[in-house]
Design a protein around this motif. Structure first.
Motif, PDB file in Angstrom:
ATOM      1  N   ASN A  54      43.556 -33.006  -6.713  1.00  0.00           N
ATOM      2  CA  ASN A  54      44.281 -33.250  -5.472  1.00  0.00           C
ATOM      3  C   ASN A  54      45.738 -33.514  -5.801  1.00  0.00           C
ATOM      4  OD1 ASN A  54      45.370 -34.131  -3.092  1.00  0.00           O
ATOM      5  ND2 ASN A  54      43.677 -35.499  -2.547  1.00  0.00           N
ATOM      6  N   ASN A  55      46.605 -32.553  -5.540  1.00  0.00           N
ATOM      7  CA  ASN A  55      48.003 -32.681  -5.935  1.00  0.00           C
ATOM      8  C   ASN A  55      48.778 -33.718  -5.130  1.00  0.00           C
ATOM      9  OD1 ASN A  55      47.816 -30.814  -7.968  1.00  0.00           O
ATOM     10  ND2 ASN A  55      48.378 -29.086  -6.673  1.00  0.00           N
ATOM     11  N   ALA A  56      48.190 -34.218  -4.046  1.00  0.00           N
ATOM     12  CA  ALA A  56      48.876 -35.239  -3.247  1.00  0.00           C
ATOM     13  C   ALA A  56      49.009 -36.543  -4.024  1.00  0.00           C
ATOM     14  CB  ALA A  56      48.127 -35.476  -1.941  1.00  0.00           C
ATOM     15  N   THR A  57      47.973 -36.886  -4.794  1.00  0.00           N
ATOM     16  CA  THR A  57      47.994 -38.108  -5.598  1.00  0.00           C
ATOM     17  C   THR A  57      48.097 -37.814  -7.081  1.00  0.00           C
ATOM     18  OG1 THR A  57      45.574 -38.150  -5.738  1.00  0.00           O
ATOM     19  CG2 THR A  57      46.583 -39.315  -3.892  1.00  0.00           C
ATOM     20  N   CYS A  58      47.896 -36.565  -7.454  1.00  0.00           N
ATOM     21  CA  CYS A  58      47.870 -36.176  -8.870  1.00  0.00           C
ATOM     22  C   CYS A  58      48.772 -34.957  -9.050  1.00  0.00           C
ATOM     23  CB  CYS A  58      46.423 -35.866  -9.269  1.00  0.00           C
ATOM     24  SG  CYS A  58      46.174 -35.677 -11.037  1.00  0.00           S
ATOM     25  N   PRO A  59      49.993 -35.139  -9.522  1.00  0.00           N
ATOM     26  CA  PRO A  59      51.005 -34.078  -9.519  1.00  0.00           C
ATOM     27  C   PRO A  59      50.972 -33.107 -10.702  1.00  0.00           C
ATOM     28  CG  PRO A  59      51.972 -36.105 -10.308  1.00  0.00           C
ATOM     29  CD  PRO A  59      50.537 -36.425  -9.970  1.00  0.00           C
ATOM     30  N   PHE A  60      50.051 -33.271 -11.633  1.00  0.00           N
ATOM     31  CA  PHE A  60      50.088 -32.476 -12.865  1.00  0.00           C
ATOM     32  C   PHE A  60      49.294 -31.183 -12.716  1.00  0.00           C
ATOM     33  CE2 PHE A  60      49.991 -37.052 -13.970  1.00  0.00           C
ATOM     34  CZ  PHE A  60      51.340 -37.188 -14.271  1.00  0.00           C
ATOM     35  N   THR A  61      49.771 -30.145 -13.351  1.00  0.00           N
ATOM     36  CA  THR A  61      49.111 -28.839 -13.256  1.00  0.00           C
ATOM     37  C   THR A  61      48.370 -28.468 -14.538  1.00  0.00           C
ATOM     38  OG1 THR A  61      51.159 -27.756 -13.979  1.00  0.00           O
ATOM     39  CG2 THR A  61      50.802 -27.986 -11.600  1.00  0.00           C
ATOM     40  N   GLU A  62      48.695 -29.114 -15.622  1.00  0.00           N
ATOM     41  CA  GLU A  62      48.068 -28.766 -16.906  1.00  0.00           C
ATOM     42  C   GLU A  62      46.935 -29.734 -17.242  1.00  0.00           C
ATOM     43  OE1 GLU A  62      51.090 -31.904 -17.787  1.00  0.00           O
ATOM     44  OE2 GLU A  62      50.962 -30.128 -16.502  1.00  0.00           O
ATOM     45  N   THR A  63      46.113 -29.354 -18.230  1.00  0.00           N
ATOM     46  CA  THR A  63      45.075 -30.254 -18.731  1.00  0.00           C
ATOM     47  C   THR A  63      45.726 -31.295 -19.644  1.00  0.00           C
ATOM     48  OG1 THR A  63      43.378 -28.542 -18.645  1.00  0.00           O
ATOM     49  CG2 THR A  63      42.947 -30.420 -20.067  1.00  0.00           C
ATOM     50  N   ILE A  64      45.408 -32.555 -19.402  1.00  0.00           N
ATOM     51  CA  ILE A  64      46.022 -33.669 -20.149  1.00  0.00           C
ATOM     52  C   ILE A  64      45.011 -34.221 -21.140  1.00  0.00           C
ATOM     53  CG2 ILE A  64      47.099 -35.934 -19.930  1.00  0.00           C
ATOM     54  CD1 ILE A  64      47.904 -35.143 -17.091  1.00  0.00           C
ATOM     55  N   ARG A  65      45.433 -34.364 -22.389  1.00  0.00           N
ATOM     56  CA  ARG A  65      44.517 -34.780 -23.460  1.00  0.00           C
ATOM     57  C   ARG A  65      44.992 -36.070 -24.125  1.00  0.00           C
ATOM     58  NH1 ARG A  65      41.349 -30.301 -23.949  1.00  0.00           N
ATOM     59  NH2 ARG A  65      42.301 -28.320 -23.321  1.00  0.00           N
TER      60      ARG A  65
END
Length: 514
Positions: A54-65
């Motif tokens: 959900n980009n409204a609360t989560c602005p990242f587009t890549e996988t975060i490790r």
């Protein structure tokens, strides 16, 4: 005529067909009863990272490790707004081991080494009293069984319990199987037997990397990789007990039967000689933990052995468990580490025939320091340059890993030769316990990246340098007779003159049989 066991082995085959077949079995045991149950954790306990839904609360587009700046961001948003990466499943994804439970994935791996630590201490002495064969097969079978059972765990803590028991069983049998392989080899081939026994571990890493690439479900991977281990159980019928252990127990008839079989398989004639028992009294008690500190020289050997094992283990395991978090492709990283591991054993076997143990062990630890410090110096440059990243991975996963595995191979051989038969498995069992202590700690090495990205490399490099210096204070054991008994006060070192006389006798025996 009376001959010692080493003298007799020179005439019936120091490393013939019999010893090769035994070494093949030991390799398979290390592969299916040790390598696979432990190394599978690199894949089934890893965090695949996460990505936003959900980009409204989560602005990242890549996988975060793990290691990324925003790795903990998911802990501050609703669970429905993010999802795990879909590269593979693991116990992390199965049991939601994130945020406050984020360390549980590392715990599930570290409990293996906790069990290993306990098993290596409490069962190693049993091996000296009841033989090498019983702990090898009983604990090897149970290791296979609990590794298999962990794939069906309904909860995290059941899974962790199965892994802990698996580790205990590995610790219980790993030293007896190594001792069994080396005790059947003569003076000239102890290093060969002790080095080649680890090829099974390489096979475990290579096969797991390939299987994990195609099997992304953690339960299926655990079952399919571990199930073949059950096929080794029938080898009980053809695996011998150590003839050296028989002799220490005064069971000369059983020892002679085993040696006759060695001679038969090797195509040699068993000499009609009297087997010399390990000491003149022939009734010396079997050693225990107290004997490791029976003199200043023995204490020096013991503490140095513990340090060597601690450092070699921390480097080898720490690098392996860091592979998923180093950058680049995890399957490629593991493959590189396998390629680094593969030449370690023939290199160890070849060079120890020409170069002293002490110099080789010290040089391997220096190589570990070079590799880890090199990776440290490249860390900043590797952030935005794939070429430097490749160089960092090479220094860490190949140079440091190769050096660490050579060191790990050699410390087994070196420690086995430093201590007498009377306390050999006790000494190696406690040394193994020191290695498991560092292995337990090395599991958490990736977490150090979140504190300071230089920390894991710095710790490994410093430990390697200190250990290399300590190694140079130990006695040389290359081409020396196997020490059989304790000699309080002198550290059980072989007298140089006696060693020369013994070498001459071995050559005479060899020439007479030519």
């Amino acid at each position: 005529m009376e001959l010692s066991t080493d003298e007799l082995l020179e005439s019936i085959g120091s490393f013939g067909r019999y010893q090769i077949l035994l070494n093949v079995f030991c390799n398979l045991a290390y592969m299916f009863w040790w390598g696979i149950p432990v190394m599978v954790m690199v894949f089934i306990a890893s965090d695949p990272g996460w990505k936003c839904k959900n980009n409204a609360t989560c602005p990242f587009t890549e996988t975060i490790r793990l290691g990324d700046d925003n790795y903990s961001y998911r802990c501050d948003i609703p669970r429905k707004d993010w999802e795990f990466g879909n590269d593979f499943t693991s116990v992390v994804t199965e049991f939601e081991l994130v945020c406050k439970r984020g360390s549980f994935g590392f715990i599930s791996t570290s409990v293996i080494f906790l069990g290993f630590f306990i098993g290596s201490i409490f069962v190693s002495s049993i091996s000296d009293k009841f033989g090498r064969k019983y702990p090898l097969f009983i604990c090897g079978f149970l290791c296979c069984a609990f590794n298999f059972a962990s794939a069906f765990a309904p909860s995290f803590w059941v899974f962790a319990l199965c892994r802990g028991i698996t580790g205990f069983m590995i610790g219980a049998f790993s030293i007896p199987v190594f001792v069994l392989a080396t005790e059947f080899s003569g003076i000239r081939h102890r290093s060969t037997a002790g080095s080649l026994i680890w090829l099974g571990f390489v096979a475990a890493i290579v096969s797991l990397a390939g299987m994990a690439y195609f099997i992304r479900d953690w339960r299926k991977l655990t079952v399919l990789s571990g199930a073949p281990g059950i096929l080794l159980v029938p080898c009980w019928l053809s695996t011998p007990e150590s003839f050296r252990w028989y002799l220490k127990k005064g069971r000369v008839i059983e020892a002679r039967k085993v040696l006759c079989n060695v001679a038969k398989v090797n195509g040699k004639k068993m000499p009609d000689v009297i087997l010399k028992l390990p000491n003149d009294e022939k009734k010396e008690r079997l050693g225990d933990f107290r004997d490791l500190f029976s003199s200043a020289k023995m204490t020096h050997k013991t503490l140095a052995s513990w340090l060597m094992w601690f450092t070699a283990s921390f480097i080898s395991w720490g690098i392996s468990f860091s592979a998923p978090f180093l950058g680049g492709n995890v399957y490629l990283n593991i493959s590189i580490s396998a390629l680094a591991t593969l030449p370690a054993y023939p290199i160890s076997a070849g060079l120890t025939l020409k170069i002293g143990r002490r110099k080789m062990v010290s040089a391997s630890f220096l190589g570990g320091a070079v590799g880890t410090v090199g990776a440290l110096l490249l860390s900043d440059l590797a952030e935005n340059d794939k070429g430097y990243l490749a160089a960092k991975i090479f220094m860490y996963m190949f140079v440091a890993k190769l050096s660490g595995d050579i060191a790990f191979t050699l410390v087994y051989i070196y420690s086995a030769e430093l201590f007498p038969t009377t306390v050999r498995t006790v000494a190696m069992g406690t040394s193994s316990a020191a290695a498991r202590t560092s292995a337990f700690a090395s599991v958490y090495a990736p977490l150090l990246l979140t504190v300071n990205r230089y920390l894991p490399f710095g710790i490994m490099g410093g430990l390697s340098l200190v250990t290399a210096i300590v190694c140079m204070t130990l006695p040389e054991t290359r081409n020396e007779p196997t020490i059989e008994d304790l000699h309080p006060g002198d550290g059980t070192e072989n007298d140089d003159e006696n060693g020369d006389e013994y070498s001459a006798l071995v050559n005479e025996t060899r020439n007479s049989n030519a």
